[in-house]
Design a protein around this motif. Sequence first.
Motif, PDB file in Angstrom:
ATOM      1  N   LEU A 272      25.578  25.028 -75.714  1.00 31.53           N
ATOM      2  CA  LEU A 272      24.197  25.302 -76.075  1.00 31.53           C
ATOM      3  C   LEU A 272      23.094  24.069 -76.114  1.00 31.53           C
ATOM      4  O   LEU A 272      22.201  23.923 -75.791  1.00 31.53           O
ATOM      5  N   GLY A 273      23.901  23.105 -76.640  1.00 30.58           N
ATOM      6  CA  GLY A 273      22.886  21.893 -76.554  1.00 30.58           C
ATOM      7  C   GLY A 273      23.903  20.482 -77.353  1.00 30.58           C
ATOM      8  O   GLY A 273      24.941  20.511 -77.752  1.00 30.58           O
ATOM      9  N   TYR A 274      23.136  19.525 -77.568  1.00 31.22           N
ATOM     10  CA  TYR A 274      23.834  18.272 -77.981  1.00 31.22           C
ATOM     11  C   TYR A 274      22.689  17.322 -78.811  1.00 31.22           C
ATOM     12  O   TYR A 274      21.493  17.661 -78.269  1.00 31.22           O
ATOM     13  N   GLU A 275      23.102  16.522 -79.535  1.00 29.37           N
ATOM     14  CA  GLU A 275      22.198  15.521 -80.013  1.00 29.37           C
ATOM     15  C   GLU A 275      22.995  14.083 -80.014  1.00 29.37           C
ATOM     16  O   GLU A 275      24.083  14.145 -80.670  1.00 29.37           O
ATOM     17  N   LEU A 276      22.433  12.961 -79.779  1.00 24.24           N
ATOM     18  CA  LEU A 276      22.906  11.809 -79.568  1.00 24.24           C
ATOM     19  C   LEU A 276      21.842  10.839 -80.544  1.00 24.24           C
ATOM     20  O   LEU A 276      20.471  11.144 -80.362  1.00 24.24           O
TER      21      LEU A 276
END
Length: 168
Positions: free
Chosen positions: A27-31
Amino acid sequence: MLYVTAKEAKLQLIQNRFSGLLGQPILGYELAQMWCDDDQQWSDWMDLPLFLTVGDSTLSISWQKFDDLAIEVGRVLPFSLGGSTVRWQWEGVAVLDAILGATIAAVSLGRGQMSIGGSELEIWTRLLITLDSGITLDVFNALDANGIALVTLEPRDEVIQAVGLKPQ
């Protein structure tokens, strides 16, 4: 974050963290990005984990040194940010935007390539998340940082499936 080095420990870690997430959508990611005063711009900071949201869970995935892997539940950092100015990017990364909505079919550990003095080393440095589309997200060790790529697994790839809905 607790890092593991041995191949068997990595396989157990992958099984523990991903077995309940098979068939769940990404559903999502963060970097992370860090502000660089010298350049007056944001720069990718791949030393910090990839936060991957799968179903109702968020995993922190991080490589360090030559072959240490950590996968923690929740948003966990491996070290203090120590006054660094950091922002989290959650869209606009083509590799990761392409996997949004796909479901996890299998997760494997893959052998990386490293040689010293002409001798090939056995080093397991690829976390391979295979999606229902047949594409695989490769979160790999990029020499003490995370690397990310979309790949199609080839028969020549040395891969050990840790969890999966079907054999690869």
